[in-house]
Structures are given as structure tokens and as C-alpha cells.
Write an enzyme that holds these catalytic residues in place. Sequence first.
Site, PDB file in Angstrom:
ATOM      1  N   ASN A 125      24.269  19.431  58.931  1.00  0.00           N
ATOM      2  CA  ASN A 125      25.449  19.173  58.110  1.00  0.00           C
ATOM      3  C   ASN A 125      26.425  20.351  58.105  1.00  0.00           C
ATOM      4  O   ASN A 125      27.623  20.175  58.023  1.00  0.00           O
ATOM      5  CB  ASN A 125      25.026  18.868  56.674  1.00  0.00           C
ATOM      6  CG  ASN A 125      26.203  18.690  55.744  1.00  0.00           C
ATOM      7  OD1 ASN A 125      26.954  17.729  55.858  1.00  0.00           O
ATOM      8  ND2 ASN A 125      26.407  19.646  54.841  1.00  0.00           N
ATOM      9  N   GLN A 191      28.529  28.188  53.687  1.00  0.00           N
ATOM     10  CA  GLN A 191      27.969  27.165  54.585  1.00  0.00           C
ATOM     11  C   GLN A 191      28.997  26.063  54.842  1.00  0.00           C
ATOM     12  O   GLN A 191      28.911  24.966  54.275  1.00  0.00           O
ATOM     13  CB  GLN A 191      26.712  26.541  53.956  1.00  0.00           C
ATOM     14  CG  GLN A 191      25.504  27.446  53.978  1.00  0.00           C
ATOM     15  CD  GLN A 191      24.394  26.930  53.067  1.00  0.00           C
ATOM     16  OE1 GLN A 191      24.664  26.479  51.958  1.00  0.00           O
ATOM     17  NE2 GLN A 191      23.161  27.011  53.523  1.00  0.00           N
ATOM     18  N   ARG A 221      12.813  17.641  60.643  1.00  0.00           N
ATOM     19  CA  ARG A 221      13.221  17.299  59.275  1.00  0.00           C
ATOM     20  C   ARG A 221      14.734  17.455  59.278  1.00  0.00           C
ATOM     21  O   ARG A 221      15.253  18.527  59.610  1.00  0.00           O
ATOM     22  CB  ARG A 221      12.599  18.256  58.273  1.00  0.00           C
ATOM     23  CG  ARG A 221      13.187  18.081  56.859  1.00  0.00           C
ATOM     24  CD  ARG A 221      13.044  19.364  56.100  1.00  0.00           C
ATOM     25  NE  ARG A 221      13.487  19.306  54.733  1.00  0.00           N
ATOM     26  CZ  ARG A 221      14.609  19.877  54.282  1.00  0.00           C
ATOM     27  NH1 ARG A 221      15.415  20.527  55.104  1.00  0.00           N
ATOM     28  NH2 ARG A 221      14.923  19.826  53.008  1.00  0.00           N
ATOM     29  N   ASP A 223      17.854  18.068  57.571  1.00  0.00           N
ATOM     30  CA  ASP A 223      18.319  18.640  56.306  1.00  0.00           C
ATOM     31  C   ASP A 223      19.614  17.957  55.847  1.00  0.00           C
ATOM     32  O   ASP A 223      20.501  17.696  56.656  1.00  0.00           O
ATOM     33  CB  ASP A 223      18.584  20.145  56.527  1.00  0.00           C
ATOM     34  CG  ASP A 223      19.025  20.845  55.270  1.00  0.00           C
ATOM     35  OD1 ASP A 223      18.189  21.011  54.373  1.00  0.00           O
ATOM     36  OD2 ASP A 223      20.222  21.227  55.184  1.00  0.00           O
ATOM     37  N   LEU A 228      26.831  14.006  56.166  1.00  0.00           N
ATOM     38  CA  LEU A 228      27.495  14.363  57.428  1.00  0.00           C
ATOM     39  C   LEU A 228      28.983  14.017  57.433  1.00  0.00           C
ATOM     40  O   LEU A 228      29.814  14.840  57.779  1.00  0.00           O
ATOM     41  CB  LEU A 228      26.804  13.668  58.610  1.00  0.00           C
ATOM     42  CG  LEU A 228      25.319  14.003  58.821  1.00  0.00           C
ATOM     43  CD1 LEU A 228      24.814  13.381  60.117  1.00  0.00           C
ATOM     44  CD2 LEU A 228      25.062  15.509  58.822  1.00  0.00           C
ATOM     45  N   GLU A 265      15.846  14.142  54.887  1.00  0.00           N
ATOM     46  CA  GLU A 265      15.913  14.714  53.543  1.00  0.00           C
ATOM     47  C   GLU A 265      17.115  14.077  52.852  1.00  0.00           C
ATOM     48  O   GLU A 265      18.249  14.516  53.027  1.00  0.00           O
ATOM     49  CB  GLU A 265      16.100  16.237  53.580  1.00  0.00           C
ATOM     50  CG  GLU A 265      15.967  16.841  52.186  1.00  0.00           C
ATOM     51  CD  GLU A 265      16.999  17.892  51.813  1.00  0.00           C
ATOM     52  OE1 GLU A 265      16.855  18.470  50.729  1.00  0.00           O
ATOM     53  OE2 GLU A 265      17.951  18.138  52.574  1.00  0.00           O
TER      54      GLU A 265
HETATM   55  C1  NOJ Z   1      18.259  21.481  51.548  1.00  0.00           C
HETATM   56  C2  NOJ Z   1      17.292  22.594  51.726  1.00  0.00           C
HETATM   57  O1  NOJ Z   1      15.995  22.143  51.424  1.00  0.00           O
HETATM   58  C3  NOJ Z   1      17.752  23.736  50.840  1.00  0.00           C
HETATM   59  O2  NOJ Z   1      16.810  24.767  50.797  1.00  0.00           O
HETATM   60  C4  NOJ Z   1      19.097  24.211  51.332  1.00  0.00           C
HETATM   61  O3  NOJ Z   1      19.579  25.214  50.475  1.00  0.00           O
HETATM   62  C5  NOJ Z   1      20.090  23.065  51.408  1.00  0.00           C
HETATM   63  N1  NOJ Z   1      19.545  21.906  52.033  1.00  0.00           N
HETATM   64  C6  NOJ Z   1      21.317  23.478  52.180  1.00  0.00           C
HETATM   65  O4  NOJ Z   1      20.989  23.575  53.549  1.00  0.00           O
END
Ligand code: NOJ
Length: 572
Positions: A125, A191, A221, A223, A228, A265
Site C-alpha cells: 500500500n 509512509q 501476508r 499488509d 490500495l 490483512e
Molecule cells: C499493518 C501492520 O501490521 C502494522 O504493524 C503497520 O504499522 C501498518 N500495517 C502499516 O504498514
Amino acid sequence: MSHPYPPDHRQPVLGASSLPPLTEDTHWYRRAVFYEVMVQSFKDSNGDGIGDFPGLMSTLDYLSWLGVDCLWVPPFYPSPGKDDGYDVADYMSVNPAYGTLEDFTRFVREAHVRGIRVLVDMVLNHTSDQHPWFQSSREDPAGPFGDFYVWRDTPTGYPDVRVIFTDTEESNWAWDPVRRQFYWHRFFSHQPDLNYENPAVRRAVIDVVRFWCSTGVDGFRLDAIPYLFEEEGTNGESLPATHHFIATLREVIDTEFPGTVMLAEANQPPRDVVAYFGSDDQPECHMCFHFPVMPRIFQALREESSQGLRTILAETPPLPQGGQWAMFLRNHDELTLEMVSDEERDNMYRWYAPDPQMRANVGIGRRLAPLLHGSQREVEIAHALLLSLPGSPFLYYGDEIGMGDDYTLPDRYGVRTPMQWDAGPGGGFSDADPADFVLPMVSSPGWDHRAINVSQSRQREHSLLNWLRKMLAVRREHPAFGIGSMSLLSTDDDAVLAFLRRDESETILCVTNLSSSSRAVRIQLPGMGGWGLKDLATGHSFPTVNEHEYVDITLPRHSFYWLSVSMPKEQA
Ligand code: NOJ
Ligand code: CA
């Protein structure tokens, strides 16, 4: 398109074909036990105080002894480390502090030798603001990466999108003084989100996935996968374009690297999560975390009631062919409370995070054992549910020994402290001076590495570790736990949860007393009058289901039974 990072970082080292074969079962993930391990916190091999791949490799025999089938390794890529690696600065190499790409592929190979598979985290993402794509995007708007991120002149777009990291962020827009524009970010402002409207971005991230497939990993996995794409007038979650991209990724994987598993996730209600499995015609992910069931396990223990669990299980839709839930109690993040009502959240904070320092974002920054006040029985009950509810269990490193946390550490680092292997000075984690460890070891009395560690747990017959290992072995003998159907049963006591797990060859009755007192319960087993019950763990017979199709069972406080249910003629 040229990539602005050194090409020598991007050479695949090993082809998957050079790896020894694992089981041929293409649905292996439906029967597997998973274990999340943060490489930086698990085992240091070179005495610098930072866990690394050679260190992790040296622990594989332990993980195999425990009964783990697959590891999930959170991001281990080069990163400024402002979100513990979820801020990726180079998608195609290994953080030098954790080893080399060759160390990584050797680790994967050695895991495979032991029949253990490896899932790696794909953070698609967003990137770190240090990623060369972002640097190029901010410096050269007209260049090849100018449109790789979501840039605007004003911070006003997508007003219906919520802020996720409420502890640190006020807006999903941040000002970039270099480009003199705002960029979009769903998580920390360091980010920036990739711009999925740009086909070059979609091609580039698919290449990243191909690269890691070529190192022999067994899956990903994914994330933060709901976020997106963005679209005006929506909350920016689970948009059709996002699903379409995931289906495309699945197609690439199925064609080029068949058998590689995708795990979503997606912290969403069950009816929305289920969309991430896609359909039989257009599959998306093989697995999705079941977020909403997790807080309800903790709720059930305090309310001494199965009601919340029953409701969420009843609301969980059936999955398409080959789909599997990923069940978990804890992970490297806060115990998220996004999937509960305001009232339930208040209760959870009251029970489990009375000190505001224990809270993180919309959740609780604590580990399993301290959340449950160090009660081995409660930790066992939580695991019994994890292992028997429909789905594949995901363990979190350290929880198997009842490790503690340090909620005084910032962000979510309190649940990521070094693994406690033994009672020695560095807890068996590292030979470095503990002051130089990647994170401080847990030091609170009764929770430190002298009190709680793997070595002592292995020696103590009735430790949590030995209990869990035994239950994992019992579970392994009965595939119905992984692939069977689930049906809830009626009981006359709300504190007792009862359900059947069933596949072609067996029927298992799972009964759990969620309360802190003994309970005598009547369980209805329609159509099973005269069937016999036998404890899976001990082989002892229980009362037969009577002709009125119920059975009375007494359970001590916080206890459970897994009982095979069989027709009279099937009984030995
Ligand atoms: C989910 C992750 O599990 C978490 O640790 C992270 O801070 C966020 N996504 C952002 O990537
Ligand atoms: Ca190291």
C-alpha cells in the site's frame, strides 16, 4: 522502466525448484499451524544485539519441535525503521542488520528441509518516504516516478476516509516541502501511499512479488490490503478496483508460481472480509485474518459468556472453495478494537488496559499472558479456542512461553521485545550488552527472562509450552480442526461454548467453559442419540449421548474438552 536502486540487490539467488519438496497437499495452509516471528527480536547470531536470519535459522529445530508448519516473517527489507520495517526503503533486498539475501534464502531452504514453510510480509500500500521511488517522485514530478504517489495541491481530497494511527496522525494528507504539494498516506506521514491508478505502480509491485516468489517463499501476508485505491465519496476501503488488483495478483501467482499462498490483512467486518477470498471464478486470497473474532475471545473470558462469540461466528459467511480463516489471539500490533462497538471497547479498556499507557491507537498494546493476568488456565482456554475454531491458528512468538510485555515502550514496541530463551545475561537472545539490544528485554518482576524462558519451560512438565506442544500434536492428528465444517450447539449454560467440527472421517465436539467457576452443562446433539464420546487428548470415554439426544458434562473453571463423537458401531 528503470528502477533507481542498485541492480545487484535485485538478483534472485535461488530458484524455488532447487528446494526439497514439501508435502504435495495444495491446501496445506488449511491444516497448518502458523507462527509469527519478528526476525529482529528472535535470535541474534553475531552479537550486535539485533536478531537476524542466521539466528532465526538456528531456532528452526525448536519451532519444528513445537509443531509449527509455517512462519510469517514481518518486513525484513531495508528501512529507516520508523514503523519497524513496515516503512520499506527497498523492496528487493534484505535489511543488512538482519543478514544478506543469501542468508534469507538459506533460511528458507533450511526451513523447508524441516517441513516448515515461510510467508513473508508484502507492504504494497505504501513505501517509506526514503524509498527511491518517493525521492524521485518528490524531486522530479515530470519524471518516471512523478505519478507513483498520490499528490494534490490541497489537503482536502477523500474527506470520508478515517485516520488509522490516531495516536500520531491528524490527517491522511502531509505536506512535502520539496515538491510543494500534499501527498496521501493511510498510516504514518512518513509512509506515502503508492498511486494504484498508475499502471506502472501496479506493474512494479507485481515485479516485487515475482522477485520474492523466485527466492522460494511459500506465500505472502498482504499488509493493509483494503487501502490500495482511493475514490472520492467513499471511505477508501475495499473498493472494487482494489479487489480487481488483488485478483490480478492472484492470477499472476497462480500462473507463474502455483501453490504460493496469499493472506489478506483486512481489518473489516466478516461480510466485507469475505470479499477478499474472491469467488470460485475470480479468486483473490487463500486466507484472511479473522479480525472480529479475536476481541470476542477476550470479551468472553471477562463476561463469562459465549454470546459474543456465537453471534460473530453465526455472522461469518461460508468461504469459497479452498479458502481458510487465519485465526489469532495476538500479533505484533495493538490488540485492535476497531471491530467492536463503543460500549464493548470501553469494557475491553476497563478490563484489559486500565492504565492509559497500555493503550495504543484504537486498541491495547499488551501481550497475551499479561492481558490474562498470568493465568495459565485462561491462556490455555484462549489457545484451545484458537486451535479449535474454524481456521488455521497463528501463534505469536513468545506467547507459547507466556512472555510478558513492556507497555512503557513507545508505539507498539512493548509487544516486540527480545525472545526469552534462557536465564543467562542476554536471555539467550544475544551475547551483546543488553543495553545495545534492538529493544530492551522485559524487566518487570516475575516476567523477566530469569522467570520466563524457553529453556525452563521445556524442562517443566506442566508448563504452558509443553501443554501447547501437546495440544498442537493432538490437533495435527485430527484434520477436521483445519478443514472440517463448524456447527454451533445449544447448551443450557451461556458460559459454555459448544460446537462440532466435522469432516468426512470424524466429528469432534469442542466444549469450553469460559467462566471462572465449575459448570454442569447439558449439550444438545441432534441426531446423535446413542453416540459415544471420547476425549481426544487422553482417550478416556465420556457418557454416551442419551436417547433424548443430549449429554450432561461437568467442566471445571476455565477448562475445555475436545471429544470425538462416533456412532455406536464405530466405537472400539
Ligand atoms: C499493518 C501492520 O501490521 C502494522 O504493524 C503497520 O504499522 C501498518 N500495517 C502499516 O504498514
Ligand atoms: Ca545480529
